[in-house]
Design an enzyme around this catalytic site. Structure first.
Site, PDB file in Angstrom:
ATOM      1  N   TYR A   1      -7.684  10.350  11.331  1.00  0.00           N
ATOM      2  CA  TYR A   1      -7.007  10.473   9.858  1.00  0.00           C
ATOM      3  C   TYR A   1      -6.945   8.745   9.600  1.00  0.00           C
ATOM      4  O   TYR A   1      -7.681   7.862   9.951  1.00  0.00           O
ATOM      5  CB  TYR A   1      -5.550  11.167   9.946  1.00  0.00           C
TER       6      TYR A   1
ATOM      7  N   ARG B   1      -9.255  11.276  -5.782  1.00  0.00           N
ATOM      8  CA  ARG B   1      -8.227  10.288  -5.354  1.00  0.00           C
ATOM      9  C   ARG B   1      -8.025  10.249  -3.854  1.00  0.00           C
ATOM     10  O   ARG B   1      -6.958  10.789  -3.585  1.00  0.00           O
ATOM     11  CB  ARG B   1      -7.230  10.398  -6.075  1.00  0.00           C
TER      12      ARG B   1
ATOM     13  N   LYS C   1      -7.482  16.520   7.905  1.00  0.00           N
ATOM     14  CA  LYS C   1      -6.176  16.884   7.880  1.00  0.00           C
ATOM     15  C   LYS C   1      -6.094  18.369   8.593  1.00  0.00           C
ATOM     16  O   LYS C   1      -4.976  18.631   9.182  1.00  0.00           O
ATOM     17  CB  LYS C   1      -5.888  17.137   6.333  1.00  0.00           C
TER      18      LYS C   1
ATOM     19  N   GLU D   1      -5.235  18.756  -2.085  1.00  0.00           N
ATOM     20  CA  GLU D   1      -5.226  17.508  -1.295  1.00  0.00           C
ATOM     21  C   GLU D   1      -6.093  16.468  -2.090  1.00  0.00           C
ATOM     22  O   GLU D   1      -7.168  16.509  -2.298  1.00  0.00           O
ATOM     23  CB  GLU D   1      -5.858  17.602   0.002  1.00  0.00           C
ATOM     24  N   ASP D   2      -5.601  15.143  -2.345  1.00  0.00           N
ATOM     25  CA  ASP D   2      -6.163  14.036  -3.006  1.00  0.00           C
ATOM     26  C   ASP D   2      -6.764  14.640  -4.305  1.00  0.00           C
ATOM     27  O   ASP D   2      -7.748  14.106  -4.560  1.00  0.00           O
ATOM     28  CB  ASP D   2      -7.244  13.413  -1.812  1.00  0.00           C
TER      29      ASP D   2
ATOM     30  N   ASP E   1       0.195  18.258  -0.636  1.00  0.00           N
ATOM     31  CA  ASP E   1       0.787  17.595   0.312  1.00  0.00           C
ATOM     32  C   ASP E   1       1.402  16.052  -0.093  1.00  0.00           C
ATOM     33  O   ASP E   1       2.291  15.413   0.360  1.00  0.00           O
ATOM     34  CB  ASP E   1       0.018  17.397   1.527  1.00  0.00           C
ATOM     35  N   ASP E   2       0.603  15.622  -0.946  1.00  0.00           N
ATOM     36  CA  ASP E   2       0.648  14.333  -1.464  1.00  0.00           C
ATOM     37  C   ASP E   2       1.978  14.152  -2.287  1.00  0.00           C
ATOM     38  O   ASP E   2       2.742  13.238  -2.199  1.00  0.00           O
ATOM     39  CB  ASP E   2      -0.655  13.872  -2.333  1.00  0.00           C
TER      40      ASP E   2
ATOM     41  N   ASN F   1      -0.285   3.720   2.534  1.00  0.00           N
ATOM     42  CA  ASN F   1      -1.302   3.751   3.403  1.00  0.00           C
ATOM     43  C   ASN F   1      -2.605   3.211   2.832  1.00  0.00           C
ATOM     44  O   ASN F   1      -2.661   3.267   1.531  1.00  0.00           O
ATOM     45  CB  ASN F   1      -1.631   5.047   4.115  1.00  0.00           C
TER      46      ASN F   1
HETATM   47  P1  NAD Z   1      -0.744   7.494  -7.135  1.00  0.00           P
HETATM   48  O1  NAD Z   1      -2.119   7.021  -7.497  1.00  0.00           O
HETATM   49  O2  NAD Z   1      -0.452   8.890  -7.549  1.00  0.00           O
HETATM   50  O3  NAD Z   1       0.508   6.650  -7.696  1.00  0.00           O
HETATM   51  C1  NAD Z   1       0.463   5.134  -7.455  1.00  0.00           C
HETATM   52  C2  NAD Z   1       1.420   4.605  -8.110  1.00  0.00           C
HETATM   53  O4  NAD Z   1       1.633   3.207  -7.899  1.00  0.00           O
HETATM   54  C3  NAD Z   1       1.226   4.775  -9.530  1.00  0.00           C
HETATM   55  O5  NAD Z   1       2.491   5.214 -10.403  1.00  0.00           O
HETATM   56  C4  NAD Z   1       0.870   3.359  -9.974  1.00  0.00           C
HETATM   57  O6  NAD Z   1       1.258   2.997 -11.560  1.00  0.00           O
HETATM   58  C5  NAD Z   1       1.601   2.512  -9.078  1.00  0.00           C
HETATM   59  N1  NAD Z   1       1.075   1.088  -9.066  1.00  0.00           N
HETATM   60  C6  NAD Z   1       0.019   0.638  -9.068  1.00  0.00           C
HETATM   61  N2  NAD Z   1      -0.211  -0.611  -8.769  1.00  0.00           N
HETATM   62  C7  NAD Z   1       1.133  -1.217  -8.859  1.00  0.00           C
HETATM   63  C8  NAD Z   1       1.827  -2.237  -8.957  1.00  0.00           C
HETATM   64  N3  NAD Z   1       1.001  -3.323  -9.045  1.00  0.00           N
HETATM   65  N4  NAD Z   1       3.068  -2.434  -8.796  1.00  0.00           N
HETATM   66  C9  NAD Z   1       3.665  -1.374  -8.989  1.00  0.00           C
HETATM   67  N5  NAD Z   1       3.191  -0.267  -8.934  1.00  0.00           N
HETATM   68  C10 NAD Z   1       2.101   0.085  -9.058  1.00  0.00           C
HETATM   69  O7  NAD Z   1      -0.770   7.405  -5.450  1.00  0.00           O
HETATM   70  P2  NAD Z   1       0.135   8.191  -4.500  1.00  0.00           P
HETATM   71  O8  NAD Z   1      -0.377   9.582  -4.015  1.00  0.00           O
HETATM   72  O9  NAD Z   1       1.576   8.331  -5.137  1.00  0.00           O
HETATM   73  O10 NAD Z   1       0.105   7.346  -3.411  1.00  0.00           O
HETATM   74  C11 NAD Z   1       0.705   6.121  -3.223  1.00  0.00           C
HETATM   75  C12 NAD Z   1       0.605   5.332  -1.998  1.00  0.00           C
HETATM   76  O11 NAD Z   1       1.385   6.247  -1.072  1.00  0.00           O
HETATM   77  C13 NAD Z   1      -0.844   5.529  -1.322  1.00  0.00           C
HETATM   78  O12 NAD Z   1      -0.981   4.143  -0.863  1.00  0.00           O
HETATM   79  C14 NAD Z   1      -0.546   6.341  -0.396  1.00  0.00           C
HETATM   80  O13 NAD Z   1      -1.440   6.226   0.874  1.00  0.00           O
HETATM   81  C15 NAD Z   1       0.626   6.306   0.117  1.00  0.00           C
HETATM   82  N6  NAD Z   1       1.139   7.812   0.614  1.00  0.00           N
HETATM   83  C16 NAD Z   1       1.771   7.725   2.009  1.00  0.00           C
HETATM   84  C17 NAD Z   1       2.086   9.000   2.644  1.00  0.00           C
HETATM   85  C18 NAD Z   1       2.664   8.965   3.923  1.00  0.00           C
HETATM   86  O14 NAD Z   1       2.826   9.920   4.532  1.00  0.00           O
HETATM   87  N7  NAD Z   1       3.369   7.677   4.349  1.00  0.00           N
HETATM   88  C19 NAD Z   1       1.785  10.024   1.773  1.00  0.00           C
HETATM   89  C20 NAD Z   1       1.288  10.226   0.585  1.00  0.00           C
HETATM   90  C21 NAD Z   1       0.826   8.956  -0.153  1.00  0.00           C
END
Ligand code: NAD
Length: 560
Positions: free
Chosen positions: A108, A161, A179, A250-251, A273-274, A413
């Protein structure tokens, strides 16, 4: 003599004859490779097709790990593991289960991201179903082409995404495949119950469109009514062909992810899941962290960096958790604040996306994270922005000045996107931060104390939700189930974990952790009248009985 028909449980095709000779070796669900006993080799036409020595499964695990570790790159390790996936599924899951800590980053994130970027170039086998815009009107027929009749878990993406990598079109297939491997490894969902799906609606990634080896539709993404009709047909076809299946979205990009969840959450058994899984794992970490800080949930102020699926999903679940503690919705929402790429999300901002609006409070706009921290004085800072190094030393020092034990979660991530490293968080806060990250970080030694950062990864949640839904035959997956899952996960964080500043249990325990979360969620499914099965007397035992064990079946009597 052949023992009770092993094919029925392994192939999902009751009554199918056990293949012999090369056909048996080519069937990944039945193949045991060099572990076929002498008696099996004799009875099943395998003599001469294998070297003489009969290996144990443990020998085979050792051989595989030697081969995987021989690869110097993550992608090389991924290719080696997927080759094993293609030829011997039981061994693949034995290896993955026994070495989860080492192999999860291979199967993953982060390596799967590289694999997706290279997908059309390293392609060997389909490994899932590809439903393209051209399949409109025929989706049920295509689902019936899948190798197994009894599917219980569908992970579907449209590739728009993929992780933090953007639009990868059909190359995103590595994600549903990876996954679902984790569903099997972490909560024992039988591999034949798992179906990875990519809905190929084209891609807006020019690089892919110009790549002669790109394997998806070479057209811009379809949008609007045409897109919605395709998804609707897919969801209905799953109900028809695999009526017991859970659909995990997913994504998908923001534009579709929130909409699709709203559209289908109350109609079919599905979740995103996201949005929901991440929320649950983050909330679990917060619950565990409160055992270290001593405050109640209602006393916290949460500041998120990133207002996308993970961020606002977590905000919404936090609101539900706060309301369960007696706050009104308005009070609960005011505990959750968001900074996105344009600064603090506040009421005065024009043209906010719909998913951000419920968290846009009356407050002076702050252009950056540091000024937002100064102005709001949060107790917890949660990074879900996908922006590596976005938590500066100054921001974290400010958190430490405001709080005796600041909660700092860098959940983005892969590792390179983490808002800070564990070492940086501890260094900036004199070791007082309660830190967790989405990607793993090694323990940090600070003033002779070893701090073990917990991994706040939704792998603690989605396999357990899938298992609970499958075992109970849940009709729907509700937000409340993610709240219960968060509490059940937090309850499994021991005092010993907390002593090391870790707010999640070690990954090595994940199968048992998943079983207990699944049992708690299953209890809720029965209580809410959403189950299609009768509640068993011993729920945990019942959940265990659903869990696939990666061991070999004996096809004939006699070991050697
Ligand atoms: P997303 O694209 O839906 O959201 C990203 C957000 O970040 C948006 O609101 C965007 O405006 C904001 N952003 C972008 N650049 C920015 C900046 N410079 N300053 C402030 N905000 C900024 O993505 P997501 O699904 O919400 O995922 C976000 C992150 O979380 C990813 O890196 C993903 O890998 C991680 N994530 C981690 C887990 C986990 O289990 N730990 C699970 C899901 C997602």
């Amino acid at each position: 003599m052949l023992l009770s028909d092993p094919t029925s449980s392994y192939l999902g095709l009751p009554g199918a004859p056990l293949p012999t000779g090369n056909d048996l070796l080519q069937n990944p669900m039945l193949n045991k490779g060099t572990a076929f006993s002498v008696a099996e080799r004799e009875a099943l036409g395998l003599l001469g097709l294998l070297p003489a020595h009969v290996s144990t499964m443990a020998d085979q695990v050792e051989r595989v790990m030697e081969g995987v570790r021989r690869n110097s790159t993550g992608l090389g390790k991924y290719i080696a593991m997927m080759a094993l996936f293609d030829r011997n599924r039981a061994l693949f899951y034995r290896v993955l289960t026994d070495h989860l800590q080492e192999l999860m980053p291979v199967i993953y994130t982060p390596t799967v991201g590289q694999a997706c970027k290279q997908f059309s170039h390293i392609y060997r086998k389909g490994r899932g179903l590809y439903l393209s815009a051209g399949s409109k009107g025929r989706i049920a027929e295509l689902l019936r082409n899948w190798s197994y009749e009894d599917v219980r878990m569908v992970v579907v993406t449209d590739g728009e995404r993929i992780l933090g990598l953007g639009d990868l079109g059909v190359d995103g297939m590595g994600i549903p495949v990876g996954k679902l491997s984790l569903y099997t490894a972490c909560s024992g969902i039988h591999p034949t119950y798992c179906l990875p799906v990519t809905i190929d609606v084209g891609t807006n990634n020019d690089e892919l469109l110009q790549d002669p080896l790109y394997l998806g539709l070479r057209q811009p993404r379809i949008r609007g009514a045409e897109y919605d009709a395709l998804i609707e047909e897919f969801v209905l076809a799953v109900q028809q062909v695999f009526p017991q299946a859970v659909i995990q979205f997913e994504d998908f990009a923001n534009r579709n992810a929130f909409r699709l969840l709203q559209t289908y959450q109350h109609r079919v058994c599905c979740f995103n899941d996201d949005i929901q899984g991440t929320a649950s794992v983050a909330l679990a970490g917060i619950y565990a962290a409160l055992r270290l800080t001593g405050g109640s949930l209602a006393e916290q102020t949460f500041l998120f960096l990133g207002a996308g699926e993970a961020g606002t999903g977590t905000g919404s679940l936090l609101v539900a958790a706060l309301m369960a503690e007696g706050l009104s919705e308005e009070q609960a929402r005011r505990r959750c604040w968001f900074v996105d790429s344009k600064g603090l999300v506040v009421r005065s901002r024009r043209e906010l996306a719909a998913h951000k609006r419920p968290f846009a409070h009356e407050h002076p706009h702050q252009t950056d994270l540091h000024s937002a921290v100064r102005s709001l004085k949060p107790t917890a800072l949660i990074g879900v922005s996908g922006q590596g190094q976005a938590f500066s030393e100054a921001v974290m020092a400010e958190m430490a000045a405001l709080n005796e034990r600041p909660i700092i979660f860098a959940l983005s991530n892969p590792t390179s996107n983490s808002e800070c490293t564990a070492e940086q968080a501890y260094a900036a806060t004199a070791g007082r931060a309660i830190f967790a990250s989405g990607s793993p970080f090694a323990p940090v030694v600070l003033s002779e104390r070893t701090l073990v950062p917990g991994q706040g990864n939704n792998v603690y949640i989605f396999p357990a939700i899938g298992l609970a839904a499958m075992a109970t035959g849940a009709e729907r997956i509700t937000d409340e189930m993610f709240l219960v899952a968060a509490r059940a996960l937090a309850a499994q964080v021991t005092e010993a974990d907390l002593d090391q500043a870790s707010v999640y249990p070690p990954l090595a325990k994940i199968r048992e952790v998943s079983a207990r979360i699944a049992a708690a969620v299953a209890e809720l499914v029965y209580e809410r009248g959403l189950a299609r099965t009768k509640r068993p007397a011993d729920l945990l035992n019942y959940i265990h009985s659903w869990m696939y064990q990666p061991v070999y079946a004996d096809y004939v009597e006699g070991k050697s």
